[in-house]
Design a protein around this motif. Sequence first.
Motif, PDB file in Angstrom:
ATOM      1  N   UNK A 150       0.839  -1.201   0.000  1.00 42.24           N
ATOM      2  CA  UNK A 150       0.000   0.000   0.000  1.00 42.24           C
ATOM      3  C   UNK A 150       0.872   1.247   0.000  1.00 42.24           C
ATOM      4  N   UNK A 151       1.952   1.219   0.776  1.00 47.44           N
ATOM      5  CA  UNK A 151       2.879   2.346   0.805  1.00 47.44           C
ATOM      6  C   UNK A 151       3.695   2.409  -0.487  1.00 47.44           C
ATOM      7  N   UNK A 152       4.056   1.248  -1.002  1.00 47.96           N
ATOM      8  CA  UNK A 152       4.838   1.193  -2.231  1.00 47.96           C
ATOM      9  C   UNK A 152       4.084   1.833  -3.392  1.00 47.96           C
ATOM     10  N   UNK A 153       2.780   1.615  -3.471  1.00 48.11           N
ATOM     11  CA  UNK A 153       1.977   2.230  -4.531  1.00 48.11           C
ATOM     12  C   UNK A 153       2.103   3.746  -4.499  1.00 48.11           C
ATOM     13  N   UNK A 154       2.208   4.317  -3.302  1.00 50.44           N
ATOM     14  CA  UNK A 154       2.319   5.776  -3.188  1.00 50.44           C
ATOM     15  C   UNK A 154       3.685   6.265  -3.651  1.00 50.44           C
ATOM     16  N   UNK A 155       4.692   5.404  -3.577  1.00 48.04           N
ATOM     17  CA  UNK A 155       6.026   5.754  -4.079  1.00 48.04           C
ATOM     18  C   UNK A 155       6.127   5.563  -5.589  1.00 48.04           C
ATOM     19  N   UNK A 156       5.427   4.552  -6.097  1.00 47.29           N
ATOM     20  CA  UNK A 156       5.541   4.201  -7.516  1.00 47.29           C
ATOM     21  C   UNK A 156       4.762   5.137  -8.423  1.00 47.29           C
ATOM     22  N   UNK A 157       3.628   5.645  -7.934  1.00 47.42           N
ATOM     23  CA  UNK A 157       2.714   6.395  -8.791  1.00 47.42           C
ATOM     24  C   UNK A 157       2.367   7.733  -8.170  1.00 47.42           C
ATOM     25  N   UNK A 158       2.203   8.749  -9.022  1.00 48.76           N
ATOM     26  CA  UNK A 158       1.658  10.018  -8.540  1.00 48.76           C
ATOM     27  C   UNK A 158       0.225   9.812  -8.079  1.00 48.76           C
ATOM     28  N   UNK A 159      -0.490   8.923  -8.774  1.00 42.88           N
ATOM     29  CA  UNK A 159      -1.846   8.536  -8.394  1.00 42.88           C
ATOM     30  C   UNK A 159      -1.791   7.091  -7.906  1.00 42.88           C
ATOM     31  N   UNK A 160      -1.795   6.912  -6.584  1.00 42.19           N
ATOM     32  CA  UNK A 160      -1.631   5.578  -6.010  1.00 42.19           C
ATOM     33  C   UNK A 160      -2.711   4.602  -6.438  1.00 42.19           C
ATOM     34  N   UNK A 161      -3.845   5.120  -6.924  1.00 42.10           N
ATOM     35  CA  UNK A 161      -4.937   4.252  -7.370  1.00 42.10           C
ATOM     36  C   UNK A 161      -4.528   3.406  -8.575  1.00 42.10           C
ATOM     37  N   UNK A 162      -3.438   3.754  -9.238  1.00 43.60           N
ATOM     38  CA  UNK A 162      -2.965   2.966 -10.367  1.00 43.60           C
ATOM     39  C   UNK A 162      -2.350   1.638  -9.919  1.00 43.60           C
ATOM     40  N   UNK A 163      -1.981   1.544  -8.661  1.00 38.82           N
ATOM     41  CA  UNK A 163      -1.419   0.301  -8.150  1.00 38.82           C
ATOM     42  C   UNK A 163      -2.506  -0.742  -7.919  1.00 38.82           C
TER      43      UNK A 163
END
Length: 265
Positions: A150-163
């Motif tokens: 869940x935290x990784x998605x926020x690092x990977x994407x400007x829009x964490x919903x893409x994770x």
Amino acid sequence: MQTLDLVDARSGVEFGNGVHLDTRVDGDGERVALVLPGAERAEEDAAFLAALAEEFSVVAPSHPGFGRSPRPDWCRSVDDLAYLYLEWLDRSGLTDVTLVGLQFGGWVAMEMAVRSCARISHLVLVDSLGVKLGGPLEREVVDLFATPHAELDRHLYADAARGLGDLGRADVGAVLEMARNEEALVTYGWEPYMHNPRLLDWTWRISVPTTVVWGDRDGIVRPEYGRGLAGRIPGARFELVEHAGHRPQAECPEDVARLVAKSAV
């Protein structure tokens, strides 16, 4: 006009040493782009590859161990991947290839370019890993394997919903592909973590025009790292993509495709 007789989108690429590369081929442009992916799922790059295919004939293999490409036991280092793709280019007979490396694929692309640019005309590195710019105790790349998803998605994407979000609710096929890619990433990049300690000493050998592209909200490897990398490659340009994280080709596919096309003029 160059041709892509070596590759086929349906059957992939076969080598005599146990390597089969699952490969996507698209477009019919006179310019050829070899795109080396990172650890993202294949569908995340689909829009980018389609946009790139408007200007190029695009070849996008999955590395051994990633996606649907099996990994033979002997293939266990980024060096192996670099030599594999250089051999691929030699067998293809292609010249003036635009080499595009996405994240982990950027590391592979740099390892190729410091060895030989004989068949490469332009190099594009998108949020690339692979070098150590700071001191031995300075962490430049977020720990991809210890960080909760869940935290990784926020690092990977400007829009964490893409994770993928909650993996318990995500598509099983997507989760399995992600897990397989992460397992392969560990094989190639666990120690030293996500870099080759010697690579920075050889970037002066990159003898083709190079563009370093970075998402302005990359939480895995900050844009300052990208600027530092560009500063170590002779004549390299640095381009920032707004509203994009570590995988700008997934969040801003047309913008990144335009930068690749611009770099290859």
